[in-house]
Design an enzyme around this catalytic site. Structure first.
Site, PDB file in Angstrom:
ATOM      1  N   TRP A  18       9.793  10.046 -14.819  1.00 44.81           N
ATOM      2  CA  TRP A  18      10.280   9.060 -13.855  1.00 44.81           C
ATOM      3  C   TRP A  18      11.375   8.244 -14.533  1.00 44.81           C
ATOM      4  O   TRP A  18      11.147   7.591 -15.549  1.00 44.81           O
ATOM      5  CB  TRP A  18       9.138   8.164 -13.399  1.00 44.81           C
ATOM      6  N   ASP A  32       8.765   0.105  -2.335  1.00 46.38           N
ATOM      7  CA  ASP A  32       7.319  -0.097  -2.239  1.00 46.38           C
ATOM      8  C   ASP A  32       6.906  -1.357  -1.490  1.00 46.38           C
ATOM      9  O   ASP A  32       5.780  -1.818  -1.619  1.00 46.38           O
ATOM     10  CB  ASP A  32       6.664  -0.077  -3.627  1.00 46.38           C
ATOM     11  N   ASP A  78       8.277   7.888  -0.902  1.00 47.91           N
ATOM     12  CA  ASP A  78       7.949   6.873   0.127  1.00 47.91           C
ATOM     13  C   ASP A  78       9.149   6.261   0.835  1.00 47.91           C
ATOM     14  O   ASP A  78       8.977   5.522   1.804  1.00 47.91           O
ATOM     15  CB  ASP A  78       7.114   5.722  -0.454  1.00 47.91           C
ATOM     16  N   TRP A 100      -0.517  11.099   6.707  1.00 50.15           N
ATOM     17  CA  TRP A 100       0.306  10.459   7.736  1.00 50.15           C
ATOM     18  C   TRP A 100       0.069  11.175   9.060  1.00 50.15           C
ATOM     19  O   TRP A 100       0.287  12.373   9.176  1.00 50.15           O
ATOM     20  CB  TRP A 100       1.773  10.523   7.331  1.00 50.15           C
ATOM     21  N   TRP A 130      -5.885   5.171  -2.012  1.00 49.43           N
ATOM     22  CA  TRP A 130      -4.913   5.887  -2.846  1.00 49.43           C
ATOM     23  C   TRP A 130      -4.809   5.308  -4.240  1.00 49.43           C
ATOM     24  O   TRP A 130      -4.138   5.871  -5.112  1.00 49.43           O
ATOM     25  CB  TRP A 130      -3.529   5.840  -2.190  1.00 49.43           C
ATOM     26  N   GLU A 140      -2.073   8.087 -15.520  1.00 50.98           N
ATOM     27  CA  GLU A 140      -1.318   6.847 -15.434  1.00 50.98           C
ATOM     28  C   GLU A 140      -1.745   6.097 -14.181  1.00 50.98           C
ATOM     29  O   GLU A 140      -1.893   6.677 -13.105  1.00 50.98           O
ATOM     30  CB  GLU A 140       0.181   7.136 -15.450  1.00 50.98           C
ATOM     31  N   ASP A 195      -2.426   3.747 -10.893  1.00 51.94           N
ATOM     32  CA  ASP A 195      -1.769   3.498  -9.612  1.00 51.94           C
ATOM     33  C   ASP A 195      -1.485   2.015  -9.405  1.00 51.94           C
ATOM     34  O   ASP A 195      -0.751   1.651  -8.487  1.00 51.94           O
ATOM     35  CB  ASP A 195      -2.649   3.978  -8.459  1.00 51.94           C
TER      36      ASP A 195
END
Length: 331
Positions: A82, A117, A155, A201, A271, A303, A305
């Site tokens: 990332w 986000d 997202d 979704w 999540w 890692e 959330d």
């Protein structure tokens, strides 16, 4: 669903990266003995200095051989890098050069869209549109002609559809995403997959037009299930529903933590560091499905959330959670 930032570790040392003869026979990485997967099955680069590889070395040094064996299930698979906001050119050059040295492709995630986000665990992003465009330029310059596969802005489209991102920012976001696709596709050996949410979704039809306006038809395809836990089969059905409406584009599935599907127990934010989850299918381009280009580990297993269920900040390595994922997975 909220995609979570994966924080970069120590500076990438190219001298410590694996080398390859191109036939899947690789020299071991430094310390943990991590090597590349066979190129014919999985062309993506394994970072021998990643968090999981370092954890393997630490456990072995402490005599915790069983724990090291479990974490090796993560360390030996390619996971996405990332790209952080600071100096994207240096980062992407480092990762792509290391991947090229190992005769593999770099797998990168770009997650820096303004208003990212919606102010949740991974809030942030570029200060404005011009800053984002400059950042994308840096990313592209660092990649150059080397082989890279890019997952573009987890997202970002979904959060416009669900109105999590305020409407006044939508037009700019469409422009930024479409511009990023165009910039990256101008590179010689870069594939781009625009993120398209996940099978949780319930209104995929509301995504068709936003995906098109964001440049999916100019991209190589789209990604589904990033940082989420939807099963591979559910993700295939969801992806094929979208594909039929966006020009038959193929897609990639994040299988990093979907071995037991989504969490259905008590507590909010299912999540976010849900208990009892497991690693999913190993990364591969041999999916057996013409519309599914690859199974990829976009979210890096182990890692956090976010600061939920006792976890550290989003993207920070959490050994206990990594162990739980690995132990719940097949040997």
């Amino acid at each position: 669903m909220t995609a979570t930032v994966a924080l970069a570790g120590a500076a990438l040392l190219l001298s410590g990266c694996s080398s390859s003869d191109g036939d899947g026979k690789d020299e071991e990485g430094v310390g943990s003995g991590v090597s590349q997967q066979p190129k014919g099955e999985d062309p993506f680069w394994v970072n021998p200095e990643g968090n999981a590889a370092k954890q393997v070395s630490a456990y072995e040094k402490d005599g915790k051989k069983d724990d090291a064996k479990q974490i090796r299930k993560i360390a030996e698979q390619p996971v996405a890098e990332w790209i952080l906001p600071e100096d994207p050119e240096k980062q992407t050059r480092g990762y792509t050069e290391a991947a090229e040295k190992a005769d593999r492709d770099a797998l990168l995630v770009l997650y820096n869209i303004p208003h990212r986000d919606c102010g949740q665990f991974s809030k942030g992003g570029a200060a404005d549109g011009n800053a984002y465009r400059a950042w994308i330029d840096g990313v592209a310059k660092g990649i150059g002609d080397r082989a890279a596969t890019v997952i573009l802005e987890p997202d970002a489209v979904l959060h416009m559809v669900d109105q999590c991102t305020p409407p006044e920012f939508h037009e700019e976001r469409y422009d930024l995403l479409k511009g990023a696709v165009a910039k990256l596709k101008s590179l010689k050996n870069t594939k781009v997959y625009l993120d398209a949410g996940n099978a949780g979704w319930s209104k995929p039809d509301s995504l068709y037009d936003p995906l098109k306006r964001s440049g999916v038809e100019q991209a190589d395809g789209f990604s589904v299930n990033v940082s989420n836990f939807q099963t591979t089969e559910a993700s295939k059905r969801y992806g094929k529903t979208l594909s039929a409406k966006v020009g038959g584009k193929p897609f990639v599935i994040d299988t990093s933590r979907n071995g037991r599907g989504p969490y259905t127990g008590k507590g909010k934010d299912p999540w976010c560091n849900p208990p009892g989850r497991a690693l999913g299918e190993a990364p591969t381009t041999k999916t057996g499905d013409d519309l599914v280009d690859a199974y990829v580990w976009v979210k890096r297993p182990g890692e956090s959330d976010g600061t939920c269920r006792g976890g550290p900040q989003a993207g920070q390595w959490w050994p206990e959670y990594a162990l739980s994922l690995a132990k719940a997975s097949a040997p």
